[in-house]
Design a protein around this motif. Sequence first.
Motif, short mmCIF file in Angstrom:
data_model
loop_
_atom_site.label_atom_id
_atom_site.label_comp_id
_atom_site.label_asym_id
_atom_site.label_seq_id
_atom_site.Cartn_x
_atom_site.Cartn_y
_atom_site.Cartn_z
N MET A 177 0.83 -1.21 0.00
CA MET A 177 0.00 0.00 0.00
C MET A 177 0.87 1.26 0.00
N TYR A 178 1.97 1.21 0.75
CA TYR A 178 2.82 2.41 0.77
C TYR A 178 3.48 2.62 -0.58
N LYS A 179 3.86 1.54 -1.26
CA LYS A 179 4.42 1.68 -2.61
C LYS A 179 3.43 2.34 -3.55
N ALA A 206 7.76 2.55 11.70
CA ALA A 206 8.66 3.65 12.05
C ALA A 206 9.27 4.28 10.80
N ARG A 207 9.69 3.43 9.86
CA ARG A 207 10.27 3.96 8.63
C ARG A 207 9.23 4.69 7.81
N LEU A 208 8.01 4.19 7.81
CA LEU A 208 6.93 4.88 7.09
C LEU A 208 6.73 6.29 7.66
N GLU A 209 6.65 6.38 8.99
CA GLU A 209 6.42 7.69 9.61
C GLU A 209 7.61 8.62 9.38
N GLU A 210 8.80 8.05 9.36
CA GLU A 210 9.98 8.87 9.09
C GLU A 210 9.92 9.44 7.68
N LEU A 215 8.17 12.82 12.74
CA LEU A 215 9.36 12.35 13.43
C LEU A 215 9.06 11.81 14.83
N GLU A 216 8.20 12.47 15.59
CA GLU A 216 7.90 11.97 16.93
C GLU A 216 7.18 10.63 16.87
N HIS A 221 7.61 4.54 17.31
CA HIS A 221 7.57 3.19 16.73
C HIS A 221 8.94 2.54 16.70
N TYR A 222 10.00 3.34 16.58
CA TYR A 222 11.33 2.76 16.71
C TYR A 222 11.52 2.19 18.11
#
Length: 544
Positions: A177-179, A206-210, A215-216, A221-222
């Motif tokens: 979905m992100y792709k 976490a990578r999606l949100e980054e 960032l927070e 999630h990290y």
Amino acid sequence: RSSAAAAERAGRRSDAARLLERATQLRPVDDARAWARLSRLRRELGDVAGARLALTRGVKAMPGSGELWRKLAEMARARGDVQSARRHYARAVSAGSTVAAFDAWSRLESSLGRRARAARIARAGLEKASDSRSRSRLVHALALALTDPAQRLDVLREGLRADPTVGSLNHAMGLEMYKRSRPDEARRYLARAASARHPEAELSRARLEELEGRLEEARRHYQLACRVRNLAAWRSWARFEEKCRRRSAARAVYAAAVGLFPKDVELRVQWARLEPDLDDARDVLTAALDLVDASDFHRLYSALGHLEASWLSHAARRGLPNAADLKTQLGRLHAARRAFYRGAVAASKRRDLLDIVHAWAYCEWAIAARRGMTDEGKSRPRKLFAWAANLARDHPHSLGFVFASRASFEAAVGDANAAKRFAVGALRVPALDSGTAARAWTVLADLVSSPNLRLTFRDKARLADFTNPPLASHPFRRTWDANPSALAHLDHRFGCYLVPEPPADDEARAPDFALDDHPADSSPAADSDAPAALPLSSSSSATT
């Protein structure tokens, strides 16, 4: 066998392995699980060869055991023997192994880029799968193998309709979905995967949100991803904090990660890189020498060499006392030389040795610069650059980089013909990365007296530098400094130009490159690693 099980429960694994060895000798065809347990115990005791031998003896005694063939295939895959892994997987499948063999074999072929074959293997496994868990694993393997996005999406949807709680399928659907630029749907699928305790779900979130700039939320999630023992999650969190310019937070993450993974060398290298105090950074690295395997010593010593040799630029940047003291600088460079030497002795792979020898050459260059660049001082970097070029023959993508480094050195010490020869040799290397090409063209531009030719070469350098590839594709990407711009500038980081040669006038420059021009100086030609001359002119077709 019961005595072996009791010994293992009591923590006496050596005794358990000895008892199982005896049991399998007495009754070799009684139970395949005994061979598998013996192999596992040998591996846990550090005897990888013994673990492989136990499985080899097991399949010889019980050739109809698909599980033993599958475990033997996994060991072959772990050591990089792809052909043996394929052969053993095929025997496991023909022997009636569980669908785990189909799943692992399909994923192996996908990782090697043989997607059509991987898809056929996954579909063959689906025909034999009876329970929902096995089918879900194979559906995921099939989705990984498919190259058509529409087909991949249909397979994932079909798998989720059969069982919407499968973590691996929800995770794969979230990535899909992100792709497709649908982050909200991706979040929903990744949340379901996290609820199903998929080990990569929180890290992917976490990578999606980054990437989305939250960032927070990414940091939260990290932190969630690091609740489980996931090395990749800890590394990603530390890199995230560094990207956010929170170096102290990144150091704290690395320190916590080292507590969980004390034998991971790369964690210590990156932690030491962020330490502001030289002694603290050195302690982070040297503490690992008593913990890690000897096969990893070369990485620690290489990092120590970079740490010591980079001290000058670090001290100058921070305004530390004694930064300009020549004795102090030589002391740090001699410490770097010792570290690079020990790393070269410890390196078992030519690729690792290449990285160390290349950096060691720059270290010797910096030492010679501080001592006045005598003939003896010049010979040590030359020998090391020649050694690096010889090692790079097995790694063509690095060969041009080594030649460009040698060209920079020869230009700095005033041997214009040798500098020209090596710069041209770098440009002749096939598939040269753009950053290295830019360095080579820059060296050539500084060597010519013709303004038109100098302008042409500098234009080529700017064009190559504009198309410089990302860090991941750089031939020397595993270096001390994670900054991509530092990869091509060890000469500046090690202080190789502290005592620069006096600038040469136009008469002292190398001659222009005519179509029939060949360097007259025979010193580079005497070097077995010096490339053949390539005639160049302002209309030359030699490009990157």
